[in-house]
Design a protein around this motif. Structure first.
Motif, PDB file in Angstrom:
ATOM      1  N   ILE A   8      -4.515 -41.500  19.163  1.00  0.00           N
ATOM      2  CA  ILE A   8      -4.234 -40.206  19.269  1.00  0.00           C
ATOM      3  C   ILE A   8      -3.702 -39.966  20.075  1.00  0.00           C
ATOM      4  N   VAL A   9      -2.974 -38.456  20.030  1.00  0.00           N
ATOM      5  CA  VAL A   9      -2.024 -38.010  20.852  1.00  0.00           C
ATOM      6  C   VAL A   9      -2.708 -36.909  21.339  1.00  0.00           C
ATOM      7  N   PHE A  10      -3.597 -36.541  21.863  1.00  0.00           N
ATOM      8  CA  PHE A  10      -4.291 -35.045  22.436  1.00  0.00           C
ATOM      9  C   PHE A  10      -3.059 -33.903  23.434  1.00  0.00           C
ATOM     10  N   ARG A  11      -2.732 -32.730  22.705  1.00  0.00           N
ATOM     11  CA  ARG A  11      -1.903 -31.846  23.864  1.00  0.00           C
ATOM     12  C   ARG A  11      -2.895 -31.468  24.805  1.00  0.00           C
ATOM     13  N   ASP A  12      -2.572 -31.586  25.986  1.00  0.00           N
ATOM     14  CA  ASP A  12      -3.900 -30.960  26.375  1.00  0.00           C
ATOM     15  C   ASP A  12      -3.197 -29.321  26.402  1.00  0.00           C
ATOM     16  N   ASP A  13      -4.549 -28.210  27.159  1.00  0.00           N
ATOM     17  CA  ASP A  13      -3.462 -27.436  27.727  1.00  0.00           C
ATOM     18  C   ASP A  13      -2.830 -27.076  28.458  1.00  0.00           C
ATOM     19  N   PRO A  14      -2.011 -26.061  28.914  1.00  0.00           N
ATOM     20  CA  PRO A  14      -1.551 -26.004  30.206  1.00  0.00           C
ATOM     21  C   PRO A  14      -1.956 -25.680  31.126  1.00  0.00           C
ATOM     22  N   GLY A  15      -1.437 -26.579  31.900  1.00  0.00           N
ATOM     23  CA  GLY A  15      -1.729 -26.520  33.090  1.00  0.00           C
ATOM     24  C   GLY A  15      -3.573 -27.531  33.515  1.00  0.00           C
ATOM     25  N   SER A  36       0.962 -31.964  29.623  1.00  0.00           N
ATOM     26  CA  SER A  36       0.288 -33.646  29.843  1.00  0.00           C
ATOM     27  C   SER A  36      -0.740 -33.685  28.472  1.00  0.00           C
ATOM     28  N   LEU A  37      -0.111 -35.188  28.571  1.00  0.00           N
ATOM     29  CA  LEU A  37      -0.832 -35.646  27.235  1.00  0.00           C
ATOM     30  C   LEU A  37      -2.580 -36.046  27.673  1.00  0.00           C
ATOM     31  N   ALA A  38      -3.298 -36.353  26.109  1.00  0.00           N
ATOM     32  CA  ALA A  38      -3.972 -37.868  26.404  1.00  0.00           C
ATOM     33  C   ALA A  38      -3.833 -38.764  25.578  1.00  0.00           C
ATOM     34  N   VAL A  39      -3.877 -39.252  25.166  1.00  0.00           N
ATOM     35  CA  VAL A  39      -4.020 -40.740  24.274  1.00  0.00           C
ATOM     36  C   VAL A  39      -5.074 -41.652  24.375  1.00  0.00           C
ATOM     37  N   GLN A  40      -5.875 -41.837  23.045  1.00  0.00           N
ATOM     38  CA  GLN A  40      -7.165 -42.328  22.815  1.00  0.00           C
ATOM     39  C   GLN A  40      -6.402 -43.247  22.490  1.00  0.00           C
ATOM     40  N   TRP A  41      -7.182 -44.776  22.816  1.00  0.00           N
ATOM     41  CA  TRP A  41      -7.216 -45.818  22.615  1.00  0.00           C
ATOM     42  C   TRP A  41      -8.322 -46.311  20.828  1.00  0.00           C
ATOM     43  N   PHE A 133      10.255 -35.857  23.750  1.00  0.00           N
ATOM     44  CA  PHE A 133      11.319 -36.089  23.100  1.00  0.00           C
ATOM     45  C   PHE A 133      10.799 -38.365  23.776  1.00  0.00           C
ATOM     46  N   THR A 134       9.973 -38.426  24.683  1.00  0.00           N
ATOM     47  CA  THR A 134      10.348 -39.621  25.090  1.00  0.00           C
ATOM     48  C   THR A 134       9.340 -40.373  25.053  1.00  0.00           C
ATOM     49  N   VAL A 135       8.346 -39.871  25.344  1.00  0.00           N
ATOM     50  CA  VAL A 135       6.769 -40.639  25.411  1.00  0.00           C
ATOM     51  C   VAL A 135       6.320 -40.632  24.125  1.00  0.00           C
ATOM     52  N   ILE A 136       5.870 -39.181  23.010  1.00  0.00           N
ATOM     53  CA  ILE A 136       5.270 -39.518  21.951  1.00  0.00           C
ATOM     54  C   ILE A 136       6.417 -40.646  20.838  1.00  0.00           C
ATOM     55  N   PRO A 137       8.010 -40.517  21.238  1.00  0.00           N
ATOM     56  CA  PRO A 137       8.214 -40.985  20.293  1.00  0.00           C
ATOM     57  C   PRO A 137       8.216 -42.412  20.420  1.00  0.00           C
ATOM     58  N   ALA A 138       8.041 -42.965  22.221  1.00  0.00           N
ATOM     59  CA  ALA A 138       8.021 -44.385  22.095  1.00  0.00           C
ATOM     60  C   ALA A 138       6.571 -44.889  21.704  1.00  0.00           C
ATOM     61  N   VAL A 139       5.295 -43.547  21.962  1.00  0.00           N
ATOM     62  CA  VAL A 139       3.944 -44.558  21.340  1.00  0.00           C
ATOM     63  C   VAL A 139       3.958 -44.583  20.015  1.00  0.00           C
ATOM     64  N   HIS A 140       4.466 -43.638  18.978  1.00  0.00           N
ATOM     65  CA  HIS A 140       4.565 -44.138  17.754  1.00  0.00           C
ATOM     66  C   HIS A 140       5.461 -45.396  17.500  1.00  0.00           C
ATOM     67  N   GLU A 141       6.172 -45.544  17.736  1.00  0.00           N
ATOM     68  CA  GLU A 141       7.495 -47.271  17.614  1.00  0.00           C
ATOM     69  C   GLU A 141       6.769 -47.589  17.909  1.00  0.00           C
ATOM     70  N   ASP A 147       0.160 -52.435  14.322  1.00  0.00           N
ATOM     71  CA  ASP A 147      -0.181 -51.764  13.256  1.00  0.00           C
ATOM     72  C   ASP A 147      -0.978 -50.190  13.192  1.00  0.00           C
ATOM     73  N   TRP A 148      -0.953 -49.900  14.150  1.00  0.00           N
ATOM     74  CA  TRP A 148      -1.709 -48.529  14.538  1.00  0.00           C
ATOM     75  C   TRP A 148      -1.257 -47.701  13.908  1.00  0.00           C
ATOM     76  N   GLN A 149      -2.039 -46.544  13.706  1.00  0.00           N
ATOM     77  CA  GLN A 149      -1.649 -45.687  12.778  1.00  0.00           C
ATOM     78  C   GLN A 149      -1.661 -44.421  13.581  1.00  0.00           C
ATOM     79  N   LEU A 150      -0.632 -43.108  14.049  1.00  0.00           N
ATOM     80  CA  LEU A 150      -0.348 -42.554  15.394  1.00  0.00           C
ATOM     81  C   LEU A 150      -1.086 -41.023  14.871  1.00  0.00           C
ATOM     82  N   THR A 151      -1.652 -40.140  15.760  1.00  0.00           N
ATOM     83  CA  THR A 151      -2.250 -38.905  14.895  1.00  0.00           C
ATOM     84  C   THR A 151      -1.716 -37.316  16.215  1.00  0.00           C
ATOM     85  N   VAL A 152      -0.398 -37.074  16.110  1.00  0.00           N
ATOM     86  CA  VAL A 152      -0.857 -36.422  17.448  1.00  0.00           C
ATOM     87  C   VAL A 152      -1.360 -35.070  17.112  1.00  0.00           C
ATOM     88  N   GLN A 153      -2.338 -34.385  17.898  1.00  0.00           N
ATOM     89  CA  GLN A 153      -3.222 -33.288  17.649  1.00  0.00           C
ATOM     90  C   GLN A 153      -3.042 -32.189  18.831  1.00  0.00           C
TER      91      GLN A 153
END
Length: 153
Positions: A8-15, A36-41, A133-141, A147-153
């Motif tokens: 799961i990729v969480f979008r953090d609040d600005p700042g 910023s983003l927070a990636v949860q394994w 345009f780079t980090v999230i697509p790379a995580v998805h790929e 064989d993980w499912q990606l969720t962006v919140q």
């Protein structure tokens, strides 16, 4: 049947990145423009799977940028930043949130990664367009390969 492994990729609040970043990271100067983003394994993620994902994302997002690993309590950064950072995954410094890797172009820090103090999250700070345009697509790929499912919140 078990639930699918989900990263799961969480979008953090600005700042928020500057607020959660440990002091040894913020001393290097976190640009105010960082989003910023927070990636949860996934719960079942192993050390090698985490390393594989981060190696892939670093290759995609870190192209043309130098990498420097910093540890809490050490003034001198590690020369080969990515290797040192990946080696720290699931070590004590990882689980305590005492390690970070900086990606820089020249003198300018353009992206910073550090684990949460519980080791479950990885925090990534960078310009919003680099994240979107780079980090999230790379995580998805690489998630597909693992064989993980990606969720962006």
């Amino acid at each position: 049947m078990s639930d699918p492994a989900e990263v799961i990729v969480f979008r953090d609040d600005p700042g928020e990145f500057a607020d959660v970043a440990p002091e040894f990271v913020t001393r290097t100067g976190v640009p105010a423009t960082f989003a910023s983003l927070a990636v949860q394994w996934p719960e079942a993620a192993g050390t090698e799977e985490k390393r594989r994902l981060l190696r892939f994302v670093a290759t995609a997002a870190g192209e043309g940028r130098s990498r420097t690993t910093r540890y809490l309590g050490k003034d001198e950064p590690e020369a080969d930043g990515l290797s040192s950072f990946l080696a720290a995954i699931d070590s004590d410094s990882w689980w305590l949130g005492d390690v970070a890797v900086e990606f820089a172009a020249g003198e300018s820090v353009e992206m910073i990664w550090f684990p949460g103090s519980d080791g479950v999250f990885l925090h990534i700070g960078a310009a919003a367009d680099l994240l979107d345009f780079t980090v999230i697509p790379a995580v998805h790929e690489i998630a597909l390969v693992l064989d993980w499912q990606l969720t962006v919140q």
